[in-house]
Enzyme design. Sequence first.
Site, PDB file in Angstrom:
ATOM      1  CE1 TYR A  83      -3.821   2.482   0.927  1.00 37.44           C
ATOM      2  CE2 TYR A  83      -2.277   3.304   2.315  1.00 37.44           C
ATOM      3  CZ  TYR A  83      -3.513   3.374   1.653  1.00 37.44           C
ATOM      4  OH  TYR A  83      -4.299   4.576   1.887  1.00 37.44           O
ATOM      5  CG  ASP A  85       6.055   3.186   0.771  1.00 37.35           C
ATOM      6  OD1 ASP A  85       6.375   3.907   1.668  1.00 37.35           O
ATOM      7  OD2 ASP A  85       4.947   3.355   0.407  1.00 37.35           O
ATOM      8  CE  LYS A 125       2.456   5.107   8.031  1.00 41.40           C
ATOM      9  NZ  LYS A 125       1.187   4.916   8.516  1.00 41.40           N
TER      10      LYS A 125
HETATM   11  N1  HOZ Z   1      -3.213   3.054   5.859  1.00 38.83           N
HETATM   12  C1  HOZ Z   1      -2.975   3.436   7.272  1.00 38.83           C
HETATM   13  C2  HOZ Z   1      -2.325   2.119   7.902  1.00 38.83           C
HETATM   14  N2  HOZ Z   1      -1.412   1.344   7.221  1.00 38.83           N
HETATM   15  C3  HOZ Z   1      -4.069   3.896   8.059  1.00 38.83           C
HETATM   16  C4  HOZ Z   1      -3.785   4.645   8.964  1.00 38.83           C
HETATM   17  C5  HOZ Z   1      -4.916   5.044   9.827  1.00 38.83           C
HETATM   18  O1  HOZ Z   1      -6.199   4.772   9.581  1.00 38.83           O
HETATM   19  O2  HOZ Z   1      -4.822   6.055  10.845  1.00 38.83           O
END
Ligand code: HOZ
Length: 431
Positions: free
Chosen positions: A147, A242, A270
């Site tokens: 992702y 990534d 992050k």
């Molecule tokens: N894509 C984020 C986790 N892999 C989601 C983060 C969230 O919902 O805070």
Amino acid sequence: MSVKRRDHSHELFGRAQRVMPGGVSSPVRAFKGVSGEPIFIERADGPRLYDADGNEYIDYIASFGPLILGHSHPHIIGSLRKALPRGTSYGAPTELEINLAEKITSALPAIEKIRFVNSGTEATMSALRLARAFAKRDKILKFDGCYHGHADMLLVQAGSGVATLGLPDSPGVPKGATAETLSAPFNDLDSVKALFDDFAGQIAAVIVEPVAGNMGVVPPTPGFLSGLREMTHQYKSLLIMDEIITGFRLGWGGAQELYDIKPDLICLGKIIGGGLPVGAYGGRAELMDMVAPIGPVYQAGTLAGNPLAMTAGIAMLETLQACDYAQLESRAKRLADGLVKAARSAGVPIQLNRVGSMLTPFFTADEVTDYASAKRSDTKRFAKFFHEMLNRGIYLPPSQFEAWFVSFAHSIEDIDQTLEAANQAFKVAAA
Ligand code: HOZ
């Protein structure tokens, strides 16, 4: 630390659903992957979260990765306190951006120049635009279950919320937007080679999470990342790592240092924002100088390089630089080993994947090496385990397909308390 009632959270969820889709700002948080209702958080400190009803939890989400020092770290909060009276955003350059950029470029030698953005989604989107411009090719290659944010072109076989909710690739994404996106199974170099051969001279870049963290944690098999590096060189394509999750988490030098790979472009987010919204992409100066205003590749942002996010990021990296990652490793190992033991004694088959402080117990007896094997997990049993843990005051990601994060704030006592809860939770989940 058993959790009593969640009446106030329930009430807040009712209000939230009236004004926000699913009552949340990001889908995984809605608990759809585990059923039940999300918990509303009021405050957090160190390894702990406190909900709207005053219940206390040991947290393994760490805001989905950024909070490697735990919540409300005194140096980050103190730096933000000092920065606040100076204003929240200027739309003009600051020394803070230079300071953070210098820290990052000195930690990650593959980044000679960096551009700050506001989220990981922006980072990957912008890095891919740059790669396409540089390579003068349109196709990109990603991996199933990885992702890279929610940009149209990347919502193909995506992990994270898309995997959690079991969604097909999203409606609203025009066919044209994904027409140039290829996807291969993670850890499968033969498939990558076949795509490079089938689309000779057309693939601008390969983008990869070096350790997949959005289908649960899936480590690269030996030779996978170096194979990608070799193949991208051979086919004159760029390699984009990534490291939004792994950057500064798997060590000061991230996954690129751990696996000794020099990518062309790197995406970050992050941890480098210390818990404030941030993203970044960077790489060789020759590439980065193609970005506007020096070059023609356009990308911009009103809040990019925001002074508060930069302040939190600098404080985070200043603290992290003095931290002993071996300690984090040993805490995470203690947790992982204890989970395996607890599951075994309850007779629950699990596959524990871990790299450093990122881990996922997959509820399956079989090895998990890619998205297809991750999806064979027993998600109903995971959901049962999740709620048993939650009721014992342990806050896990509400999805089989997200990583658990151990932070420097977790003490041995916190880990052991978690394992005590897991011993009970696995027994219930076994039934
Ligand atoms: N894509 C984020 C986790 N892999 C989601 C983060 C969230 O919902 O805070």
